[in-house]
Motif scaffolding. Structure first.
Motif, PDB file in Angstrom:
ATOM      1  N   TYR A  14       0.929  -1.301  -0.105  1.00 49.08           N
ATOM      2  CA  TYR A  14      -0.038  -0.137   0.040  1.00 49.08           C
ATOM      3  C   TYR A  14       1.038   1.324  -0.158  1.00 49.08           C
ATOM      4  N   ASP A  15       0.235   2.272  -0.339  1.00 43.23           N
ATOM      5  CA  ASP A  15       0.975   3.533  -0.270  1.00 43.23           C
ATOM      6  C   ASP A  15       0.951   4.326   0.937  1.00 43.23           C
ATOM      7  N   GLY A  16       1.683   4.303   1.821  1.00 43.73           N
ATOM      8  CA  GLY A  16       1.690   4.984   3.014  1.00 43.73           C
ATOM      9  C   GLY A  16       1.786   6.315   3.317  1.00 43.73           C
ATOM     10  N   GLU A  17       2.067   6.891   2.179  1.00 47.03           N
ATOM     11  CA  GLU A  17       1.815   8.625   2.067  1.00 47.03           C
ATOM     12  C   GLU A  17       0.404   9.107   1.790  1.00 47.03           C
ATOM     13  N   CYS A  18      -0.651   8.272   1.610  1.00 50.61           N
ATOM     14  CA  CYS A  18      -1.907   8.263   0.978  1.00 50.61           C
ATOM     15  C   CYS A  18      -2.797   8.291   2.149  1.00 50.61           C
ATOM     16  N   PRO A  19      -3.625   9.345   2.393  1.00 56.90           N
ATOM     17  CA  PRO A  19      -4.540   9.416   3.574  1.00 56.90           C
ATOM     18  C   PRO A  19      -5.660   8.534   3.502  1.00 56.90           C
ATOM     19  N   LEU A  20      -6.178   8.373   2.228  1.00 52.20           N
ATOM     20  CA  LEU A  20      -7.199   7.349   1.909  1.00 52.20           C
ATOM     21  C   LEU A  20      -6.846   6.037   2.102  1.00 52.20           C
ATOM     22  N   CYS A  21      -5.367   5.514   1.719  1.00 51.19           N
ATOM     23  CA  CYS A  21      -5.189   4.285   1.908  1.00 51.19           C
ATOM     24  C   CYS A  21      -4.922   3.931   3.232  1.00 51.19           C
ATOM     25  N   LEU A  22      -4.515   4.858   4.071  1.00 55.38           N
ATOM     26  CA  LEU A  22      -3.938   4.781   5.506  1.00 55.38           C
ATOM     27  C   LEU A  22      -5.342   4.341   6.249  1.00 55.38           C
ATOM     28  N   ARG A  23      -6.345   5.097   5.917  1.00 52.10           N
ATOM     29  CA  ARG A  23      -7.674   4.795   6.729  1.00 52.10           C
ATOM     30  C   ARG A  23      -7.982   3.386   6.432  1.00 52.10           C
ATOM     31  N   GLU A  24      -7.790   2.867   5.335  1.00 51.75           N
ATOM     32  CA  GLU A  24      -8.448   1.552   5.122  1.00 51.75           C
ATOM     33  C   GLU A  24      -7.348   0.554   5.785  1.00 51.75           C
ATOM     34  N   ILE A  25      -5.959   1.080   5.675  1.00 55.82           N
ATOM     35  CA  ILE A  25      -4.952   0.104   6.057  1.00 55.82           C
ATOM     36  C   ILE A  25      -5.333   0.083   7.896  1.00 55.82           C
ATOM     37  N   ARG A  26      -5.580   1.119   8.519  1.00 48.44           N
ATOM     38  CA  ARG A  26      -6.037   1.170   9.647  1.00 48.44           C
ATOM     39  C   ARG A  26      -7.092   0.203  10.027  1.00 48.44           C
ATOM     40  N   MET A  27      -7.977   0.576   9.351  1.00 50.80           N
ATOM     41  CA  MET A  27      -9.206  -0.687   9.478  1.00 50.80           C
ATOM     42  C   MET A  27      -8.856  -2.125   9.279  1.00 50.80           C
ATOM     43  N   PHE A  28      -7.750  -2.427   8.471  1.00 49.43           N
ATOM     44  CA  PHE A  28      -7.277  -3.939   8.199  1.00 49.43           C
ATOM     45  C   PHE A  28      -6.514  -4.275   9.586  1.00 49.43           C
ATOM     46  N   GLU A  29      -5.615  -3.522  10.008  1.00 48.10           N
ATOM     47  CA  GLU A  29      -5.062  -3.643  11.152  1.00 48.10           C
ATOM     48  C   GLU A  29      -5.706  -4.117  12.400  1.00 48.10           C
ATOM     49  N   LYS A  30      -6.828  -3.291  12.673  1.00 51.15           N
ATOM     50  CA  LYS A  30      -7.970  -3.674  13.546  1.00 51.15           C
ATOM     51  C   LYS A  30      -8.632  -4.959  13.532  1.00 51.15           C
ATOM     52  N   ARG A  31      -8.812  -5.556  12.098  1.00 51.19           N
ATOM     53  CA  ARG A  31      -9.557  -6.429  11.930  1.00 51.19           C
ATOM     54  C   ARG A  31      -8.539  -7.918  11.698  1.00 51.19           C
ATOM     55  N   ASN A  32      -7.241  -7.716  11.594  1.00 47.15           N
ATOM     56  CA  ASN A  32      -6.304  -8.727  11.279  1.00 47.15           C
ATOM     57  C   ASN A  32      -5.948  -9.720  12.385  1.00 47.15           C
ATOM     58  N   GLY A  33      -7.024 -10.241  13.282  1.00 48.37           N
ATOM     59  CA  GLY A  33      -6.857 -11.079  14.243  1.00 48.37           C
ATOM     60  C   GLY A  33      -6.238 -12.501  14.085  1.00 48.37           C
ATOM     61  N   GLN A  34      -6.530 -12.924  12.711  1.00 47.40           N
ATOM     62  CA  GLN A  34      -6.104 -14.089  12.407  1.00 47.40           C
ATOM     63  C   GLN A  34      -4.597 -14.140  11.648  1.00 47.40           C
ATOM     64  N   GLY A  35      -4.063 -13.043  11.680  1.00 48.30           N
ATOM     65  CA  GLY A  35      -2.949 -12.778  11.021  1.00 48.30           C
ATOM     66  C   GLY A  35      -2.746 -13.025   9.307  1.00 48.30           C
ATOM     67  N   ARG A  36      -3.857 -13.109   8.806  1.00 47.50           N
ATOM     68  CA  ARG A  36      -3.905 -13.604   7.425  1.00 47.50           C
ATOM     69  C   ARG A  36      -3.517 -12.573   6.463  1.00 47.50           C
ATOM     70  N   LEU A  37      -3.232 -11.211   7.046  1.00 48.53           N
ATOM     71  CA  LEU A  37      -2.816  -9.963   6.076  1.00 48.53           C
ATOM     72  C   LEU A  37      -1.492  -9.650   6.552  1.00 48.53           C
TER      73      LEU A  37
END
Length: 144
Positions: A14-37
């Motif tokens: 992902y592009d860590g310098e893109c605010p739109l991308c980071l919002r989605e990445i933060r959501m993924f981080e919160k939901r990645n309980g199984q470590g599949r991402l």
């Protein structure tokens, strides 16, 4: 792209310098309980692009790679990223073969407009606006 038995984890670039991308990445981080991402910021200078690709190629559209080396891009990368964190049901329409031409077109339009859209979206965790020059985004200055 048909993938029947994905080999997790999926590495999402992902592009860590893109605010739109980071919002989605933060959501993924919160939901990645199984470590599949696994998440890799391709904007980091220390991160090498995938073989045969340039950093610009990888920033142009979403790329993800399964543990067995299978590469998915664009709407397929979006679909599998959401599926990896248990939200596949949200993006099921991306798998409808009759609708794929529309979704692919819509995704390309989003990629084209992403820098302009990101100008008005603040970086997550800050009150700063983002600025984008051409196709690259960077955090704006914090307001006093």
């Amino acid at each position: 792209m048909q993938i029947n038995n994905p080999e997790w984890p999926l590495t999402l670039f992902y592009d860590g310098e893109c605010p739109l991308c980071l919002r989605e990445i933060r959501m993924f981080e919160k939901r990645n309980g199984q470590g599949r991402l696994e998440l890799v910021d391709i904007a980091e200078p220390s991160v090498e692009p995938l073989p045969g690709l340039t950093r610009a190629n990888m920033l142009d559209c979403l790329h993800a790679q399964f543990n067995d080396g299978q590469l998915v891009t664009g709407i397929d990368a979006t679909y599998w990223s959401y599926k990896s964190v248990g939200l596949g049901w949200l993006v099921v329409p991306l798998r409808w073969s009759w609708a794929r031409p529309f979704w692919q077109w819509a995704y390309r339009q989003f990629c084209r407009l992403r820098p302009a859209l990101a100008r008005i979206v603040p970086m997550p965790g800050s009150d700063a606006a983002a600025t984008c020059d051409s196709d690259r985004c960077s955090p704006g200055k914090k307001h006093d």
